[in-house]
Design a protein around this motif. Structure first.
Motif, PDB file in Angstrom:
ATOM      1  N   UNK A  73      -5.465   6.184  -4.186  1.00  0.00           N
ATOM      2  CA  UNK A  73      -5.412   4.727  -4.288  1.00  0.00           C
ATOM      3  C   UNK A  73      -6.416   4.111  -3.329  1.00  0.00           C
ATOM      4  N   UNK A  74      -6.820   2.885  -3.631  1.00  0.00           N
ATOM      5  CA  UNK A  74      -7.746   2.170  -2.768  1.00  0.00           C
ATOM      6  C   UNK A  74      -7.420   0.687  -2.788  1.00  0.00           C
TER       7      UNK A  74
ATOM      8  N   UNK B 283       3.141   4.527  -7.158  1.00  0.00           N
ATOM      9  CA  UNK B 283       2.649   4.325  -5.790  1.00  0.00           C
ATOM     10  C   UNK B 283       2.105   2.905  -5.650  1.00  0.00           C
ATOM     11  N   UNK B 284       2.238   2.361  -4.444  1.00  0.00           N
ATOM     12  CA  UNK B 284       1.684   1.041  -4.140  1.00  0.00           C
ATOM     13  C   UNK B 284       0.935   1.102  -2.814  1.00  0.00           C
ATOM     14  N   UNK B 285      -0.322   0.702  -2.834  1.00  0.00           N
ATOM     15  CA  UNK B 285      -1.111   0.623  -1.599  1.00  0.00           C
ATOM     16  C   UNK B 285      -1.106  -0.821  -1.123  1.00  0.00           C
ATOM     17  N   UNK B 286      -1.013  -1.002   0.182  1.00  0.00           N
ATOM     18  CA  UNK B 286      -1.048  -2.343   0.758  1.00  0.00           C
ATOM     19  C   UNK B 286      -1.667  -2.251   2.142  1.00  0.00           C
ATOM     20  N   UNK B 287      -1.997  -3.386   2.708  1.00  0.00           N
ATOM     21  CA  UNK B 287      -2.584  -3.385   4.046  1.00  0.00           C
ATOM     22  C   UNK B 287      -2.132  -4.626   4.796  1.00  0.00           C
ATOM     23  N   UNK B 288      -2.099  -4.502   6.116  1.00  0.00           N
ATOM     24  CA  UNK B 288      -1.805  -5.613   7.012  1.00  0.00           C
ATOM     25  C   UNK B 288      -2.979  -5.706   7.973  1.00  0.00           C
ATOM     26  N   UNK B 289      -3.881  -6.624   7.718  1.00  0.00           N
ATOM     27  CA  UNK B 289      -5.092  -6.717   8.539  1.00  0.00           C
ATOM     28  C   UNK B 289      -4.797  -7.185   9.964  1.00  0.00           C
ATOM     29  N   UNK B 290      -3.695  -7.848  10.161  1.00  0.00           N
ATOM     30  CA  UNK B 290      -3.309  -8.266  11.512  1.00  0.00           C
ATOM     31  C   UNK B 290      -2.860  -7.068  12.355  1.00  0.00           C
ATOM     32  N   UNK B 291      -2.366  -6.036  11.674  1.00  0.00           N
ATOM     33  CA  UNK B 291      -1.886  -4.837  12.364  1.00  0.00           C
ATOM     34  C   UNK B 291      -2.852  -3.659  12.233  1.00  0.00           C
TER      35      UNK B 291
ATOM     36  N   UNK C 215       3.184   3.242  -0.338  1.00  0.00           N
ATOM     37  CA  UNK C 215       4.573   3.390  -0.742  1.00  0.00           C
ATOM     38  C   UNK C 215       4.620   4.305  -1.953  1.00  0.00           C
ATOM     39  N   UNK C 216       5.337   5.399  -1.829  1.00  0.00           N
ATOM     40  CA  UNK C 216       5.387   6.405  -2.892  1.00  0.00           C
ATOM     41  C   UNK C 216       6.812   6.489  -3.424  1.00  0.00           C
ATOM     42  N   UNK C 217       6.976   6.178  -4.686  1.00  0.00           N
ATOM     43  CA  UNK C 217       8.280   6.195  -5.344  1.00  0.00           C
ATOM     44  C   UNK C 217       8.304   7.224  -6.466  1.00  0.00           C
ATOM     45  N   UNK C 218       9.505   7.573  -6.893  1.00  0.00           N
ATOM     46  CA  UNK C 218       9.678   8.526  -8.006  1.00  0.00           C
ATOM     47  C   UNK C 218       8.818   9.767  -7.800  1.00  0.00           C
ATOM     48  N   UNK C 219       8.917  10.322  -6.620  1.00  0.00           N
ATOM     49  CA  UNK C 219       8.054  11.453  -6.267  1.00  0.00           C
ATOM     50  C   UNK C 219       8.366  12.684  -7.117  1.00  0.00           C
ATOM     51  N   UNK C 220       7.299  13.421  -7.420  1.00  0.00           N
ATOM     52  CA  UNK C 220       7.392  14.636  -8.222  1.00  0.00           C
ATOM     53  C   UNK C 220       6.857  15.811  -7.397  1.00  0.00           C
TER      54      UNK C 220
END
Length: 124
Positions: free
Chosen positions: A49-50, A68-76, A82-87
């Motif tokens: 992911x990117x 999966x969901x990619x996210x970012x916190x530029x302040x941190x 976030x990885x869900x329904x892992x296989x």
């Protein structure tokens, strides 16, 4: 000196969830795209992911899209996965990477700096 430190890996049962974090230092975090890659046992490192510098654009490998969901916190100065329904096929060492540019890319060559990786093991 740029440093990327991943955390959050571990052992999880199939169908479960994990959230990876990557803390960055040493460059202006908010100016660059970030990516997650993974290397399954015995295989090449592959794109996961990117996310763009501002966080408005994301792209995913087909194998993780919708899970999966990619996210970012530029302040941190931190990027997340976030990885869900892992296989069991998600078992790999996961690496975060800091891009050479602000825009997203699936190509390894578009990333200038890499973390040491964190192991994710999914048991079936």
């Amino acid at each position: 000196q740029v440093q990327l430190v991943e955390s959050g890996g571990g052992l999880v049962q199939a169908g479960g969830s994990l959230k990876l974090s990557c803390a960055a230092s040493g460059r202006t975090f908010s100016s660059y795209a970030m990516g997650w890659f993974r290397q399954p046992p015995g295989k090449e490192r592959e794109f996961v992911a990117t996310i763009s510098a501002g966080g408005g654009v994301t792209n995913y490998a087909d194998s993780v899209k919708g899970r999966f969901v990619i996210s970012r916190d530029n302040a941190k100065n931190t990027v997340y996965l976030q990885m869900n329904s892992l296989k069991s096929d998600d078992t790999a060492v996961y690496y975060c990477a800091s891009g050479r540019y602000g825009s997203t890319s699936w190509a390894r060559s578009a990333y200038a700096h890499w973390g040491q990786g964190t192991q994710v093991t999914v048991s079936s």
